[in-house]
Design a protein around this motif. Structure first.
Motif, PDB file in Angstrom:
ATOM      1  N   UNK A 426      71.526  21.821 -20.453  1.00 18.51           N
ATOM      2  CA  UNK A 426      72.886  22.226 -20.812  1.00 18.51           C
ATOM      3  C   UNK A 426      72.947  22.886 -22.182  1.00 18.51           C
ATOM      4  N   UNK A 427      71.833  22.881 -22.892  1.00 16.68           N
ATOM      5  CA  UNK A 427      71.806  23.421 -24.250  1.00 16.68           C
ATOM      6  C   UNK A 427      70.434  24.052 -24.466  1.00 16.68           C
ATOM      7  N   UNK A 428      70.411  25.325 -24.798  1.00 17.22           N
ATOM      8  CA  UNK A 428      69.134  26.042 -24.931  1.00 17.22           C
ATOM      9  C   UNK A 428      68.263  25.493 -26.054  1.00 17.22           C
ATOM     10  N   UNK A 429      68.848  24.723 -26.972  1.00 16.42           N
ATOM     11  CA  UNK A 429      68.072  24.125 -28.058  1.00 16.42           C
ATOM     12  C   UNK A 429      67.489  22.762 -27.695  1.00 16.42           C
ATOM     13  N   UNK A 430      67.800  22.287 -26.486  1.00 17.90           N
ATOM     14  CA  UNK A 430      67.369  20.937 -26.101  1.00 17.90           C
ATOM     15  C   UNK A 430      66.799  20.951 -24.683  1.00 17.90           C
ATOM     16  N   UNK A 431      65.590  21.488 -24.575  1.00 16.03           N
ATOM     17  CA  UNK A 431      64.935  21.562 -23.278  1.00 16.03           C
ATOM     18  C   UNK A 431      64.327  20.194 -22.941  1.00 16.03           C
ATOM     19  N   UNK A 432      64.630  19.638 -21.761  1.00 16.43           N
ATOM     20  CA  UNK A 432      64.124  18.310 -21.417  1.00 16.43           C
ATOM     21  C   UNK A 432      62.745  18.322 -20.778  1.00 16.43           C
ATOM     22  N   UNK A 433      61.825  19.058 -21.377  1.00 15.56           N
ATOM     23  CA  UNK A 433      60.417  19.039 -20.968  1.00 15.56           C
ATOM     24  C   UNK A 433      59.638  18.401 -22.111  1.00 15.56           C
ATOM     25  N   UNK A 434      58.908  17.343 -21.813  1.00 19.90           N
ATOM     26  CA  UNK A 434      58.139  16.679 -22.866  1.00 19.90           C
ATOM     27  C   UNK A 434      57.099  17.631 -23.437  1.00 19.90           C
ATOM     28  N   UNK A 435      56.860  17.500 -24.740  1.00 18.38           N
ATOM     29  CA  UNK A 435      55.919  18.397 -25.408  1.00 18.38           C
ATOM     30  C   UNK A 435      54.679  17.615 -25.807  1.00 18.38           C
ATOM     31  N   UNK A 436      53.501  17.990 -25.297  1.00 18.95           N
ATOM     32  CA  UNK A 436      52.280  17.231 -25.600  1.00 18.95           C
ATOM     33  C   UNK A 436      51.782  17.477 -27.014  1.00 18.95           C
ATOM     34  N   UNK A 437      51.478  16.399 -27.713  1.00 18.35           N
ATOM     35  CA  UNK A 437      50.779  16.501 -28.991  1.00 18.35           C
ATOM     36  C   UNK A 437      49.300  16.171 -28.821  1.00 18.35           C
ATOM     37  N   UNK A 438      48.980  15.301 -27.877  1.00 16.87           N
ATOM     38  CA  UNK A 438      47.584  15.026 -27.501  1.00 16.87           C
ATOM     39  C   UNK A 438      47.567  14.837 -25.987  1.00 16.87           C
ATOM     40  N   UNK A 439      46.798  15.652 -25.282  1.00 18.08           N
ATOM     41  CA  UNK A 439      46.627  15.400 -23.857  1.00 18.08           C
ATOM     42  C   UNK A 439      45.140  15.340 -23.524  1.00 18.08           C
ATOM     43  N   UNK A 440      44.874  14.841 -22.342  1.00 17.84           N
ATOM     44  CA  UNK A 440      43.503  14.505 -21.962  1.00 17.84           C
ATOM     45  C   UNK A 440      42.590  15.727 -21.972  1.00 17.84           C
ATOM     46  N   UNK A 441      43.080  16.886 -21.520  1.00 17.03           N
ATOM     47  CA  UNK A 441      42.246  18.091 -21.540  1.00 17.03           C
ATOM     48  C   UNK A 441      41.826  18.441 -22.965  1.00 17.03           C
ATOM     49  N   UNK A 442      42.725  18.271 -23.898  1.00 14.19           N
ATOM     50  CA  UNK A 442      42.419  18.496 -25.313  1.00 14.19           C
ATOM     51  C   UNK A 442      41.302  17.554 -25.759  1.00 14.19           C
ATOM     52  N   UNK A 443      41.398  16.287 -25.367  1.00 12.01           N
ATOM     53  CA  UNK A 443      40.369  15.313 -25.740  1.00 12.01           C
ATOM     54  C   UNK A 443      39.022  15.696 -25.136  1.00 12.01           C
ATOM     55  N   UNK A 444      38.995  16.110 -23.872  1.00 16.13           N
ATOM     56  CA  UNK A 444      37.730  16.516 -23.250  1.00 16.13           C
ATOM     57  C   UNK A 444      37.102  17.690 -23.990  1.00 16.13           C
ATOM     58  N   UNK A 445      37.923  18.630 -24.412  1.00 12.88           N
ATOM     59  CA  UNK A 445      37.397  19.793 -25.128  1.00 12.88           C
ATOM     60  C   UNK A 445      36.957  19.424 -26.548  1.00 12.88           C
ATOM     61  N   UNK A 446      37.664  18.494 -27.182  1.00 13.38           N
ATOM     62  CA  UNK A 446      37.209  18.024 -28.492  1.00 13.38           C
ATOM     63  C   UNK A 446      35.908  17.241 -28.355  1.00 13.38           C
ATOM     64  N   UNK A 447      35.794  16.458 -27.295  1.00 12.98           N
ATOM     65  CA  UNK A 447      34.540  15.734 -27.059  1.00 12.98           C
ATOM     66  C   UNK A 447      33.405  16.717 -26.813  1.00 12.98           C
ATOM     67  N   UNK A 448      33.667  17.761 -26.048  1.00 11.62           N
ATOM     68  CA  UNK A 448      32.650  18.795 -25.820  1.00 11.62           C
ATOM     69  C   UNK A 448      32.212  19.417 -27.140  1.00 11.62           C
ATOM     70  N   UNK A 449      33.165  19.674 -28.023  1.00 14.31           N
ATOM     71  CA  UNK A 449      32.841  20.259 -29.326  1.00 14.31           C
ATOM     72  C   UNK A 449      31.984  19.314 -30.156  1.00 14.31           C
ATOM     73  N   UNK A 450      32.361  18.040 -30.177  1.00 15.96           N
ATOM     74  CA  UNK A 450      31.584  17.068 -30.956  1.00 15.96           C
ATOM     75  C   UNK A 450      30.173  16.921 -30.393  1.00 15.96           C
TER      76      UNK A 450
END
Length: 568
Positions: A426-450
């Protein structure tokens, strides 16, 4: 409407989110508030609620504008940072410092008050404190990646009593990192592996491990990073339950944003009376998006061109249109339509173009609106199928998507709401989609880097391939010569590419390039171009831009703060 989130629970427990958002947090004092378990929960949820403020993590997606992934304009799109004109007085620089420390002080106050709650059982008390310490560590980590050394303030500061005496000098980056690690160790020790469904979104033990692993990765402590990431990937001490979502695109919708891939994210809500979201529509959407929006953040053409073919081979426009890369007229012939009062007079071979795009890494069309593809937008107070037509005069009233600046660019599909989300928006400034700060794919790629940096190439390839395979992309070393990886440097390039296409729009690329010492490479005097080769944005980058200046106002308030040497 999605299931209860921590935001809604916070409103109910505190009797109103109003106070947390409209009066100084420190005025919620122990004699009138910090008495029961429900009070402790509501107080901590007040810290969570501040995460979505624009200058904390609410505009996290815009950091991609500072990289090869995106571009933007105006302060909200980091236009001044892109142009190299920002100073220690620029609003984005000042406000991110202030908002970050405001949240730190919220956490400090919550920790101090909960520690003194005599009626609260110790185990429950430590869970709430662990959440606040995680959030404090998260914000300190973000701020030190932006500004370098920081003043440290913990729960021993009483901001009712000491507000005028917050004059600590900057502690070293090493000391800040120790503070962050100590906070995360407390969180790891005391947080649960999971909560019941009504408390989805609260910080867990796995999230604390993931963040600490990220801290170690950024500090090049490869063994420590591997240990923390392996804990949650291999379920060494607990069954954490993380897994990749089957459908990449589903992660960025209201229906799929709390899948087991989400390790920690900002819980957003929308709908009448629930304006507790983030402004992805307003700043990533277009005039065709609900509320008529601004696309201050846009994907870059070079980012679009970086997506591989489906077989993993590098993409090259010249394979489809001879001399395309070298000649802007060829680009225009291949891409541009002409319009008259909304009617198409000339259209290029859109069947060929869409076949070219469909033969790319599937994440491309799940992340971007590409030319001549469709998107369910909003027009005349109703949902409407919109098409991205590259033409002068394109307009949403004709069922066409236009870039707000008149540029011929790719646009974001990821995170941008469709229609009005069946009434949830109902408000373009308040989209009800959660925003990831850490997700599993990110962790897998960080693990690959390490693993790669720790000379474990085979293990690095295994983790990275999990992410590729989820999107039906062929794995590295799977047969085709262009997928071969034989050494650490080749793997670094693969990790960089995979993080770029997997995490686009999530605001992580800027911090990756900073720590890899590659910001200058992608930014220095680089001219961002439209799809048809027009010059759009010229980047101006100096070495000192890697670390932002300490806001001048803060130094005036607290003379113990010293400016970063590069900005003196």
């Amino acid at each position: 409407m999605k299931k209860y989130s921590i935001l809604l629970l916070g409103c109910l427990a505190f009797s109103s989110c109003y106070k947390l958002d409209t009066v100084p947090y420190d005025r919620v004092n122990a004699t009138t508030f910090w008495q029961t378990e429900e009070h402790a929960l509501a107080g901590v949820l007040g810290c969570y609620n501040a995460l979505k403020k624009n200058n904390v993590f609410g505009l996290q997606f815009a950091y991609d504008n500072l990289t090869d992934v995106g571009m933007g304009y105006d302060p909200v799109g980091f236009g001044d940072v892109i142009a190299g004109t920002f100073t220690d007085r620029s609003s984005g620089i000042v406000d991110r410092w202030k908002s970050g420390f405001d949240l730190i002080q919220r956490c400090n106050h919550a920790i101090a008050q909960i520690q003194q709650m005599e009626e609260l059982e110790e185990g429950k008390k430590n869970v709430f404190i662990g959440e606040a310490k995680f959030l404090r560590a998260l914000v300190y980590f973000q701020l030190t990646n932006l500004y370098g050394a920081l003043p440290l303030y913990d729960e021993s500061v009483d901001i009712n009593r000491d507000y005028a005496e917050l004059n600590n000098p900057r502690s070293s980056v090493a000391d800040v990192m120790k503070f962050i690690r100590d906070n995360l160790q407390f969180a790891i020790t005391n947080l649960p592996v999971s909560y019941d469904a009504a408390h989805t979104g609260r910080v867990t033990k796995g999230a604390a491990y993931a963040l600490r692993g990220k801290v170690e990765l950024y500090n090049k402590n490869w063994g420590a990073a591997i240990s923390d990431f392996e804990e949650i990937v291999q379920n060494k001490s607990n069954n954490y339950g993380y897994s990749l979502a089957d459908d990449y695109a589903s992660l960025f919708t209201m229906e799929g944003d709390n899948q087991p891939e989400m390790i920690f994210g900002i819980q957003n809500m929308g709908g009448t009376g629930f304006d507790y979201g983030m402004p992805m529509a307003l700043y990533m959407g277009t005039r065709s998006t609900f509320g008529s929006c601004w696309n201050n953040s846009m994907p870059s053409t070079r980012f679009g061109d970086s997506y591989e073919n489906k077989d993993g081979s590098p993409f090259n426009w010249n394979d489809h249109f001879p001399n395309y890369n070298e000649n802007n007229e060829v680009k225009k012939q291949a891409m541009v339509s002409t319009l008259s009062n909304g009617e198409l007079n000339h259209v290029p071979d859109t069947t060929k173009l869409l076949d070219i795009y469909r033969n790319r890494d599937p994440r491309m069309m799940q992340t971007l609106i590409v030319p001549y593809s469709f998107y369910l937008g909003w027009n005349a107070n109703a949902p409407r199928q919109m098409q991205l037509v590259l033409a002068t005069g394109a307009n949403e009233n004709f069922g066409q998507i236009r870039n707000n600046r008149g540029w011929m660019t790719y646009l974001w599909r990821k995170f941008v709401p469709e229609g009005n989300m069946n009434g949830a928006l109902t408000n373009r400034e308040h989209v009800p989609i959660n925003f990831p700060l850490i997700r599993y794919a990110d962790v897998l790629l960080m693990l690959a880097e390490a693993y790669n940096e720790d000379n474990k190439l085979a293990q690095a390839i295994t983790e990275l391939n999990k992410v590729r395979e989820r999107s039906d992309m062929p794995g590295l070393n799977s047969g085709n010569p262009y997928l071969a990886v034989a050494d650490k440097e080749q793997m670094r390039k693969r990790i960089s590419h995979e993080r770029k296409v997997e995490l686009a729009g999530e605001g992580l690329r800027y911090f990756d390039l900073k720590r890899w010492e590659q910001l200058a490479e992608v930014s220095n005097a680089f001219i961002e171009k439209s799809i048809v080769g027009d010059n759009l944005v010229t980047r101006q980058y100096q070495a000192r831009h890697k670390i932002w200046p300490i806001p001048g106002q803060e130094i005036e308030i607290n003379p113990a703060l010293e400016q970063n040497n590069e900005w003196k």
